[in-house]
Design a protein around this motif. Structure first.
Motif, PDB file in Angstrom:
ATOM      1  N   LYS A 132      83.315  82.980  54.145  1.00 44.19           N
ATOM      2  CA  LYS A 132      81.999  82.831  53.526  1.00 44.19           C
ATOM      3  C   LYS A 132      81.464  84.162  53.018  1.00 44.19           C
ATOM      4  CE  LYS A 132      80.674  79.021  56.612  1.00 44.19           C
ATOM      5  NZ  LYS A 132      79.691  78.624  57.638  1.00 44.19           N
ATOM      6  N   ARG A 142      77.615  80.731  47.042  1.00 46.65           N
ATOM      7  CA  ARG A 142      77.874  79.882  48.210  1.00 46.65           C
ATOM      8  C   ARG A 142      77.354  78.456  48.026  1.00 46.65           C
ATOM      9  NH1 ARG A 142      80.110  78.994  51.431  1.00 46.65           N
ATOM     10  NH2 ARG A 142      78.837  78.933  53.302  1.00 46.65           N
ATOM     11  N   LYS A 143      76.606  78.238  46.941  1.00 45.90           N
ATOM     12  CA  LYS A 143      76.061  76.912  46.647  1.00 45.90           C
ATOM     13  C   LYS A 143      75.244  76.358  47.811  1.00 45.90           C
ATOM     14  CE  LYS A 143      80.062  75.851  43.705  1.00 45.90           C
ATOM     15  NZ  LYS A 143      79.558  76.708  42.618  1.00 45.90           N
ATOM     16  N   THR A 144      74.417  77.218  48.371  1.00 45.34           N
ATOM     17  CA  THR A 144      73.497  76.778  49.430  1.00 45.34           C
ATOM     18  C   THR A 144      72.282  77.686  49.433  1.00 45.34           C
ATOM     19  OG1 THR A 144      73.175  76.397  51.807  1.00 45.34           O
ATOM     20  CG2 THR A 144      74.650  78.178  51.192  1.00 45.34           C
ATOM     21  N   GLU A 145      71.175  77.153  49.909  1.00 47.54           N
ATOM     22  CA  GLU A 145      69.939  77.915  50.012  1.00 47.54           C
ATOM     23  C   GLU A 145      69.702  78.401  51.439  1.00 47.54           C
ATOM     24  OE1 GLU A 145      67.468  78.712  47.644  1.00 47.54           O
ATOM     25  OE2 GLU A 145      69.051  78.141  46.238  1.00 47.54           O
ATOM     26  N   ILE A 146      70.551  77.950  52.342  1.00 46.21           N
ATOM     27  CA  ILE A 146      70.349  78.252  53.759  1.00 46.21           C
ATOM     28  C   ILE A 146      70.834  79.667  54.071  1.00 46.21           C
ATOM     29  CG2 ILE A 146      70.873  77.521  56.118  1.00 46.21           C
ATOM     30  CD1 ILE A 146      71.517  74.715  54.836  1.00 46.21           C
ATOM     31  N   LYS A 178      73.432  83.119  47.220  1.00 41.54           N
ATOM     32  CA  LYS A 178      73.095  81.693  47.259  1.00 41.54           C
ATOM     33  C   LYS A 178      73.824  80.932  46.157  1.00 41.54           C
ATOM     34  CE  LYS A 178      68.536  81.923  49.438  1.00 41.54           C
ATOM     35  NZ  LYS A 178      67.058  81.933  49.195  1.00 41.54           N
ATOM     36  N   GLN A 179      73.896  81.542  44.968  1.00 42.33           N
ATOM     37  CA  GLN A 179      74.607  80.894  43.863  1.00 42.33           C
ATOM     38  C   GLN A 179      76.080  80.732  44.189  1.00 42.33           C
ATOM     39  OE1 GLN A 179      73.915  83.064  40.211  1.00 42.33           O
ATOM     40  NE2 GLN A 179      71.693  82.973  40.495  1.00 42.33           N
ATOM     41  N   GLU A 203      73.770  80.348  56.369  1.00 40.09           N
ATOM     42  CA  GLU A 203      75.080  79.857  55.933  1.00 40.09           C
ATOM     43  C   GLU A 203      75.748  80.760  54.892  1.00 40.09           C
ATOM     44  OE1 GLU A 203      77.072  77.205  56.726  1.00 40.09           O
ATOM     45  OE2 GLU A 203      75.771  76.935  58.467  1.00 40.09           O
ATOM     46  N   LEU A 204      75.053  81.809  54.459  1.00 41.58           N
ATOM     47  CA  LEU A 204      75.593  82.618  53.353  1.00 41.58           C
ATOM     48  C   LEU A 204      76.799  83.441  53.763  1.00 41.58           C
ATOM     49  CD1 LEU A 204      72.288  83.857  51.647  1.00 41.58           C
ATOM     50  CD2 LEU A 204      73.772  81.969  50.957  1.00 41.58           C
TER      51      LEU A 204
END
Length: 192
Positions: free
Chosen positions: A130, A116-120, A113-114, A123-124
């Motif tokens: 990605k 990829r800068k997303t919590e979804i 998550k860190q 989307e990781l």
DNA sequence: TATTGGATCGCC
DNA sequence: GCGATCCAATAG
């Protein structure tokens, strides 16, 4: 049952390897942390006559690992920004590989998550660039042995349901080949 | 030596 | 739909 795939697994028909990798777990050890995810999408790039393959026009400094022994990582930088992870397949001298296109994250999700800068969750790792970013895979793993502690694939004997076979994503030349495979039920595939 | 086109992704 | 930004194949 939990066993690490050995070199003989990769030393076979690339299409078989691409399909059989689905449902198995990619494990990477990086900076003392273990990251893993279930492989849910792959693509095959096979031989000198596949116009979409980097090996199509013969051996270069970048693609030379594709021509070597099976069971090694081919990592390259694409579009100047993202890395892609491939597993070299088939006998020494025959250039072929399986592109790992998507994973279902399992271990190391906070780190992913860190990066990829997303919590979804979805989307990781739902794309080749990605998943490399999330897992911390870069050219340091170029030519890495897939039968080593740093990176390997685990078979846990899970059943995976239906496999869908389609044309490969992002390729113009050789688009008619249905060499992309994904787990139909997975919500972590790059696109349906 | 210069140009062009990608096995991508995220933002407009 | 487009820009970011590197690699390598092609053209000149």
């Amino acid at each position: 049952m939990r066993k690490i795939l050995q070199r003989k697994f990769y030393n076979r028909s690339t299409l078989k390897v691409a399909k059989e990798l689905l449902g198995k777990y990619l494990v990477v050890h990086k900076n003392g942390e273990k990251l893993s995810g279930k492989i849910v999408e792959t693509e095959a790039y096979i031989g000198l006559n596949d116009p979409a393959s980097h090996a199509h026009r013969g051996m270069t400094e970048r693609n030379k690992v594709m021509f070597g022994n099976p069971g090694y990582a081919y990592v390259y930088l694409t579009y100047g920004m993202y890395h892609c992870l491939n597993f070299v397949t088939e006998r020494n001298g025959y250039p072929a590989a399986v592109l790992i296109r998507a994973l279902e994250p399992e271990q190391g999700i906070e780190t992913m998550k860190q990066r990829r800068k997303t919590e979804i969750m979805e989307e990781l790792t739902n794309g080749p660039g990605k998943l490399c970013l999330a897992m911390g895979i870069d050219r340091a793993l170029y030519g890495a042995d897939l039968c080593s502690e740093a990176i390997y694939v685990e078979d846990r004997g899970e059943s995976i349901g239906k496999i869908v076979s389609t044309n490969r994503i992002g390729v113009e030349k050789g688009k008619e080949k249905k060499w992309r495979f994904y787990i139909k039920e997975s919500g972590f595939v790059s696109r349906k």
